[in-house]
Scaffold this motif. Structure first.
Motif, short mmCIF file in Angstrom:
data_model
loop_
_atom_site.label_atom_id
_atom_site.label_comp_id
_atom_site.label_asym_id
_atom_site.label_seq_id
_atom_site.Cartn_x
_atom_site.Cartn_y
_atom_site.Cartn_z
N TYR A 24 30.08 36.92 48.83
CA TYR A 24 31.23 37.49 48.12
C TYR A 24 32.06 36.38 47.45
N GLU A 25 32.28 35.29 48.19
CA GLU A 25 33.06 34.18 47.64
C GLU A 25 32.42 33.63 46.36
N ASN A 26 31.08 33.61 46.35
CA ASN A 26 30.35 33.00 45.24
C ASN A 26 29.65 34.03 44.36
N ARG A 27 30.23 35.24 44.27
CA ARG A 27 29.57 36.34 43.55
C ARG A 27 29.41 36.04 42.06
N LYS A 28 30.21 35.13 41.51
CA LYS A 28 30.10 34.79 40.09
C LYS A 28 29.09 33.68 39.85
N GLU A 29 28.49 33.15 40.92
CA GLU A 29 27.57 32.02 40.78
C GLU A 29 26.20 32.37 41.38
N LEU A 30 25.73 33.60 41.12
CA LEU A 30 24.49 34.07 41.76
C LEU A 30 23.27 33.25 41.37
N ALA A 31 23.34 32.54 40.24
CA ALA A 31 22.17 31.78 39.80
C ALA A 31 22.01 30.48 40.58
N SER A 32 23.05 30.02 41.27
CA SER A 32 22.95 28.75 41.98
C SER A 32 21.98 28.84 43.15
N VAL A 33 21.35 27.71 43.46
CA VAL A 33 20.29 27.69 44.48
C VAL A 33 20.82 28.11 45.85
N LYS A 34 21.99 27.59 46.25
CA LYS A 34 22.51 27.88 47.58
C LYS A 34 22.86 29.36 47.74
N VAL A 35 23.45 29.95 46.69
CA VAL A 35 23.83 31.36 46.76
C VAL A 35 22.57 32.22 46.84
N THR A 36 21.59 31.90 46.01
CA THR A 36 20.32 32.63 46.01
C THR A 36 19.68 32.59 47.39
N GLU A 37 19.63 31.39 47.97
CA GLU A 37 19.00 31.22 49.28
C GLU A 37 19.76 32.01 50.35
N ASN A 38 21.08 31.98 50.30
CA ASN A 38 21.87 32.70 51.29
C ASN A 38 21.69 34.20 51.19
N ILE A 39 21.55 34.72 49.98
CA ILE A 39 21.35 36.16 49.82
C ILE A 39 19.97 36.56 50.35
N LYS A 40 18.97 35.73 50.14
CA LYS A 40 17.64 36.02 50.68
C LYS A 40 17.66 36.00 52.21
N ILE A 41 18.39 35.03 52.78
CA ILE A 41 18.52 34.97 54.25
C ILE A 41 19.26 36.20 54.75
N LEU A 42 20.30 36.61 54.02
CA LEU A 42 21.08 37.80 54.41
C LEU A 42 20.18 39.04 54.48
N ILE A 43 19.34 39.23 53.48
CA ILE A 43 18.42 40.37 53.46
C ILE A 43 17.48 40.31 54.67
N THR A 44 16.97 39.11 54.95
CA THR A 44 16.08 38.92 56.10
C THR A 44 16.80 39.24 57.40
N GLN A 45 18.05 38.77 57.53
CA GLN A 45 18.82 39.00 58.76
C GLN A 45 19.04 40.49 59.02
#
Length: 358
Positions: A24-45
């Protein structure tokens, strides 16, 4: 096992809340590597938590796979493979169509993970203690070798060359003698950001300066930055951080061992043990990130204090004021700072240094 089960679920909820906050904090930066990776981890979790909360799904999967294989042991391994594959498909689907992240399914990596995990889970119960102690000793031995030989302390920069500025080189050498830092080789490398690194390995200690630092900062400001980096070396920050990271690896081994041993005694099926082992990895990784980030921020203050005592607090403040123009602050993002910020804000460092002058 019931207590462990509750702890895992609690860790999962905390981990998911942290990942949701970060996304949510980085919702405007979805293209960045760290945000992308965190969202994939979130889905897995979320996927693994749903399996832990509703383990009956394994019975249905096992019946389906058993009809194809006709062997209970093989069907259990197949359930692990299927679970990982479904998780990867779900991650792909959500990432592409909901979060709009282009992400390819890596079935080869998932199959490799499943085979290794299945092989571990098929180890006879009598061998588990020996396997555990073997892995533990190997991991501890690896840390000792790193600390003694310093083989893994390298620099990834390219095109290093000896420092050409003789005035700066002489000034740095005079400081290292005064600070009792020993003989240090000095190199430079091309980089558009002002940076300095102290690297220790079996060849000795090297100081590496970026061209931007050399060109845009005064000699005294550069030495103040160098003294800060030497402060990290003097306070043994790199070995300490390595030890903590390895301690988390050992903790994960201990958790895996506990799951294998108590899960087998409790009569848990292989897929349940597999999911419990997988479930321990990501929350522990989040905890490690939080601890390492907090520790490294404190180490920055320690290195600043060393610089103030061994050289000049005023010169380091002057350098930090200039550095503010190059680094984008992210400390206003609470969770991003908590998880990934290895440096305190320049304002906080300057405030601390000013107190040392008074």
């Amino acid at each position: 096992m019931d207590l462990y089960y509750k702890i895992i679920v609690a860790f999962y909820f905390i981990d998911i809340l942290i990942l949701l906050g970060f996304s949510y904090e980085n919702r405007k930066e979805l293209a960045s590597v760290k945000v992308t990776e965190n969202i994939k981890i979130l889905i897995t979790q979320v996927f693994f938590l749903s399996l832990i909360l509703y383990p009956g799904i394994f019975d249905q999967l096992k019946l389906m796979v058993s009809a194809l294989t006709g062997a209970d042991q093989l069907s259990s391994i197949a359930v692990v493979v299927c679970t990982l594959a479904v998780k990867e498909v779900l991650k792909y689907t959500v990432a592409n169509f909901v979060v709009k992240i282009k992400y390819k399914v890596n079935f080869k990596q998932q199959l490799k993970t499943a085979v290794m995990l299945s092989g571990l889970l098929l180890v006879p119960a009598l061998w588990i203690p020996y396997l555990f102690y073997g892995v533990l000793l190997t991991t501890c031995g690896s840390l000792l070798i790193q600390l003694i030989s310093k083989k893994n302390q390298g620099f990834t920069g390219t095109d290093l060359s000896p420092l050409m500025d003789s005035e700066l080189r002489n000034a740095i050498n005079a400081y290292t003698v005064q600070a009792n830092a020993g003989h240090i080789k000095i190199f430079q490398y091309y980089n558009d950001e002002p940076n300095a690194h102290v690297v220790s390995n079996k060849e000795g200690t090297s100081l590496i300066l970026s061209t931007r630092l050399i060109h845009d900062f005064t000699v005294k400001e550069i030495i103040s930055v160098v003294s800060h980096e030497i402060g990290h070396e003097k306070r043994l920050h790199t070995p300490i951080n390595k030890f903590i990271r390895l301690s988390f690896d050992i903790a994960l081994i201990l958790i895996g061992y506990t799951i294998l041993k108590t899960g087998t005694a409790a009569g848990l099926d292989l897929p349940i043990k597999a999911i419990l082992i997988l479930s321990a990895a990501s929350p522990l990784s989040t905890l490690k990130n939080i601890l390492i980030s907090f520790l490294t921020r404190q180490q920055e203050f320690q290195a600043d204090r060393f610089s103030a005592r061994s050289y000049s607090a005023r010169m380091l403040i002057s350098a930090l004021v200039k550095l503010k123009a190059y680094h984008k602050p992210n400390h206003h993002k609470l969770i991003a700072s908590l998880l990934y910020s290895t440096h305190p804000s320049n304002e906080a460092r300057i405030h601390n240094l000013k107190k040392s002058i008074l």
